[in-house]
Scaffold this active site. Structure first.
Site, PDB file in Angstrom:
ATOM      1  N   GLU A 117      60.102  63.102  53.036  1.00  0.00           N
ATOM      2  CA  GLU A 117      60.881  64.025  52.203  1.00  0.00           C
ATOM      3  C   GLU A 117      59.904  65.037  51.584  1.00  0.00           C
ATOM      4  O   GLU A 117      59.504  65.977  52.237  1.00  0.00           O
ATOM      5  CB  GLU A 117      61.757  63.254  51.217  1.00  0.00           C
ATOM      6  CG  GLU A 117      62.854  62.497  52.001  1.00  0.00           C
ATOM      7  CD  GLU A 117      63.880  61.768  51.159  1.00  0.00           C
ATOM      8  OE1 GLU A 117      63.673  61.593  49.951  1.00  0.00           O
ATOM      9  OE2 GLU A 117      64.908  61.363  51.737  1.00  0.00           O
TER      10      GLU A 117
HETATM   11  C1  HEC Z   1      64.698  65.626  52.907  1.00  0.00           C
HETATM   12  C2  HEC Z   1      65.960  65.519  52.200  1.00  0.00           C
HETATM   13  C3  HEC Z   1      65.963  65.082  50.769  1.00  0.00           C
HETATM   14  C4  HEC Z   1      65.213  65.583  49.717  1.00  0.00           C
HETATM   15  C5  HEC Z   1      64.160  66.642  49.758  1.00  0.00           C
HETATM   16  C6  HEC Z   1      65.683  64.879  48.529  1.00  0.00           C
HETATM   17  N1  HEC Z   1      66.671  63.995  48.863  1.00  0.00           N
HETATM   18 FE1  HEC Z   1      67.766  62.929  47.581  1.00  0.00          FE
HETATM   19  N2  HEC Z   1      68.507  61.852  49.104  1.00  0.00           N
HETATM   20  C7  HEC Z   1      68.289  62.114  50.435  1.00  0.00           C
HETATM   21  C8  HEC Z   1      68.755  60.992  51.233  1.00  0.00           C
HETATM   22  C9  HEC Z   1      68.718  60.893  52.755  1.00  0.00           C
HETATM   23  C10 HEC Z   1      69.253  60.033  50.315  1.00  0.00           C
HETATM   24  C11 HEC Z   1      69.791  58.654  50.650  1.00  0.00           C
HETATM   25  C12 HEC Z   1      68.611  57.766  50.950  1.00  0.00           C
HETATM   26  C13 HEC Z   1      68.882  56.297  50.805  1.00  0.00           C
HETATM   27  O1  HEC Z   1      69.929  55.906  50.305  1.00  0.00           O
HETATM   28  O2  HEC Z   1      67.985  55.508  51.157  1.00  0.00           O
HETATM   29  C14 HEC Z   1      69.107  60.627  48.981  1.00  0.00           C
HETATM   30  C15 HEC Z   1      69.557  60.041  47.798  1.00  0.00           C
HETATM   31  C16 HEC Z   1      69.573  60.713  46.581  1.00  0.00           C
HETATM   32  C17 HEC Z   1      70.313  60.305  45.405  1.00  0.00           C
HETATM   33  C18 HEC Z   1      71.207  59.088  45.292  1.00  0.00           C
HETATM   34  C19 HEC Z   1      72.654  59.434  45.360  1.00  0.00           C
HETATM   35  C20 HEC Z   1      73.518  58.219  45.596  1.00  0.00           C
HETATM   36  O3  HEC Z   1      74.741  58.367  45.630  1.00  0.00           O
HETATM   37  O4  HEC Z   1      72.985  57.109  45.765  1.00  0.00           O
HETATM   38  C21 HEC Z   1      70.041  61.222  44.425  1.00  0.00           C
HETATM   39  C22 HEC Z   1      70.586  61.238  43.004  1.00  0.00           C
HETATM   40  C23 HEC Z   1      69.099  62.176  44.970  1.00  0.00           C
HETATM   41  N3  HEC Z   1      68.854  61.847  46.293  1.00  0.00           N
HETATM   42  C24 HEC Z   1      68.470  63.180  44.262  1.00  0.00           C
HETATM   43  C25 HEC Z   1      67.330  63.827  44.738  1.00  0.00           C
HETATM   44  C26 HEC Z   1      66.353  64.534  43.903  1.00  0.00           C
HETATM   45  C27 HEC Z   1      66.418  64.666  42.416  1.00  0.00           C
HETATM   46  C28 HEC Z   1      65.415  65.052  44.755  1.00  0.00           C
HETATM   47  C29 HEC Z   1      64.146  65.838  44.400  1.00  0.00           C
HETATM   48  C30 HEC Z   1      63.190  65.155  43.569  1.00  0.00           C
HETATM   49  C31 HEC Z   1      65.820  64.676  46.115  1.00  0.00           C
HETATM   50  N4  HEC Z   1      66.946  63.902  46.037  1.00  0.00           N
HETATM   51  C32 HEC Z   1      65.172  65.094  47.259  1.00  0.00           C
HETATM   52  C33 HEC Z   1      67.718  63.260  50.943  1.00  0.00           C
HETATM   53  C34 HEC Z   1      66.845  64.064  50.208  1.00  0.00           C
END
Ligand code: HEC
Ligand code: HEC
Length: 303
Positions: A117
């Site tokens: 990421e």
């Molecule tokens: C490259 C794509 C990507 C980036 C960049 C990213 N995310 Fe995510 N995010 C995801 C994915 C894929 C998941 C689910 C992963 C898992 O459940 O293991 C996730 C899960 C989440 C969730 C959980 C939501 C839930 O319903 O469980 C949140 C809140 C979130 N991200 C916020 C952020 C924040 C704040 C950042 C920056 C610091 C960020 N993400 C950066 C792809 C990304």
């Protein structure tokens, strides 16, 4: 006979009314921290190759999603999970599909350190924030110092503003009978009577429990095993956090692997895998019409 049925249906809907609650207009948050958190959320320099911010995968002008099956991170590496929405995530009981983060602050640390990421380590994140003079004053004033923990705290504070109140269904719950169509009302009744609310309820119409995916019929993709992948307990195989259905019309594709492109299909397959039922086309269309009434309005409070 018919009377009894209508009574039971009404009774069921009464229970469900308590089970699904409207999103509050706003929740308490610290405005200055949230403004700082927003800058961090949008900042691509907080990634290994300067191309990725939280907003790359969770677009704030697109209901907190990128509408991709799985999301590319730094150096175009592909993740394995579909990106859930950052919108209304504050109402989830735990974060991630397998619930491995207990809250938004703990969650925000995950993607920054995830090699596919943002791809940084803790001291690199802190250094990049220190390198940008814009941040210094804010951190001095609000936290005293720039630490990894404080960075995550500010991002989490911003995420408290990513909520979507005033969906047609919320207005209906608050007493506006005309806020949703007759078809959506039929769909809501079908959502309740078919047992969807046993898992999808609460403020987020989901997001408040773990459940097995594939209760009646095994889900074909057994590559990701959900909770099992972190606990290694047999009973956790294919157990996932029940996702929120808030704004679900806007968050395609569906399921943890992002393999389901259309909402109607997701409804059909949910009934099949989770309840062992085939729903008629009319019922699917009605439930879909109901689900579309869960689309709310993002009222930006951090301008
Ligand atoms: C490259 C794509 C990507 C980036 C960049 C990213 N995310 Fe995510 N995010 C995801 C994915 C894929 C998941 C689910 C992963 C898992 O459940 O293991 C996730 C899960 C989440 C969730 C959980 C939501 C839930 O319903 O469980 C949140 C809140 C979130 N991200 C916020 C952020 C924040 C704040 C950042 C920056 C610091 C960020 N993400 C950066 C792809 C990304
Ligand atoms: C036994 C619990 C359970 C029941 C009953 C249930 N669901 Fe689900 N639902 C889940 C889980 C768990 C997931 C996540 C599946 C996965 O891992 O991708 C899910 C996912 C979904 C999704 C996809 C959301 C997304 O963002 O990917 C939709 C839409 C949905 N459910 C609608 C329904 C409807 C409509 C019904 C009733 C016909 C229903 N569900 C019944 C547990 C349930």
């Amino acid at each position: 006979m018919k009377k009894i049925f209508v009574f039971l249906l009404a009774f069921n809907i009464c229970i469900a009314n308590e089970l699904i609650s409207p999103i509050p207009q706003s929740i308490e948050f610290d405005k200055e921290k949230a403004l700082l958190g927003k800058k961090l959320y949008m900042d691509k320099s907080l990634s290994k190759d300067g191309t990725i911010s939280c907003n790359t995968c969770h677009l704030i002008d697109n209901y907190g999603v990128d509408n991709k099956m799985t999301s590319p991170g730094v150096n175009n590496a592909q993740g394995v999970f579909n990106s859930p929405s950052s919108f209304n995530a504050v109402f989830n009981f735990v974060q991630f599909w397998d619930g491995r983060a207990k809250d938004l602050k703990e969650q925000a640390k995950g993607p920054l350190l995830n090699p596919i990421e943002h791809g940084l380590n803790e001291s690199e994140v802190v250094q990049k924030v220190k390198d940008n003079n814009d941040y210094k004053k804010d951190f001095d004033k609000l936290y005293g110092e720039i630490t990894f923990d404080n960075i995550a705290d500010a991002i989490a504070e911003f995420e408290k503003t990513l909520i979507t109140p005033n969906s047609p269904f919320d207005r209906y719950l608050r007493g506006d009978e005309n806020a949703i169509s007759e078809q959506a009302k039929r769909g809501y009744a079908a959502f309740v009577s078919n047992g969807c609310t046993s898992c999808h309820h609460g403020v987020n119409v989901g997001g408040n429990m773990y459940q097995k995916f594939g209760i009646f019929i095994q889900y074909p993709n057994q590559e990701l095993l959900g909770l099992f992948d972190r606990t290694k307990r047999e009973e956790d195989k294919m157990v996932f956090k029940v996702p929120s259905l808030r704004n679900v019309e806007k968050t395609a594709p569906y399921f943890h692997d992002g393999t389901m492109p259309a909402l109607e299909q997701a409804v059909q397959f949910m009934a099949y895998y989770q309840l062992g039922k085939f729903l008629e086309e009319d019922t699917i269309n009605d439930i879909t019409a109901f689900l579309k009434t869960l689309t709310g309005e993002y009222n930006e409070q951090t301008k």
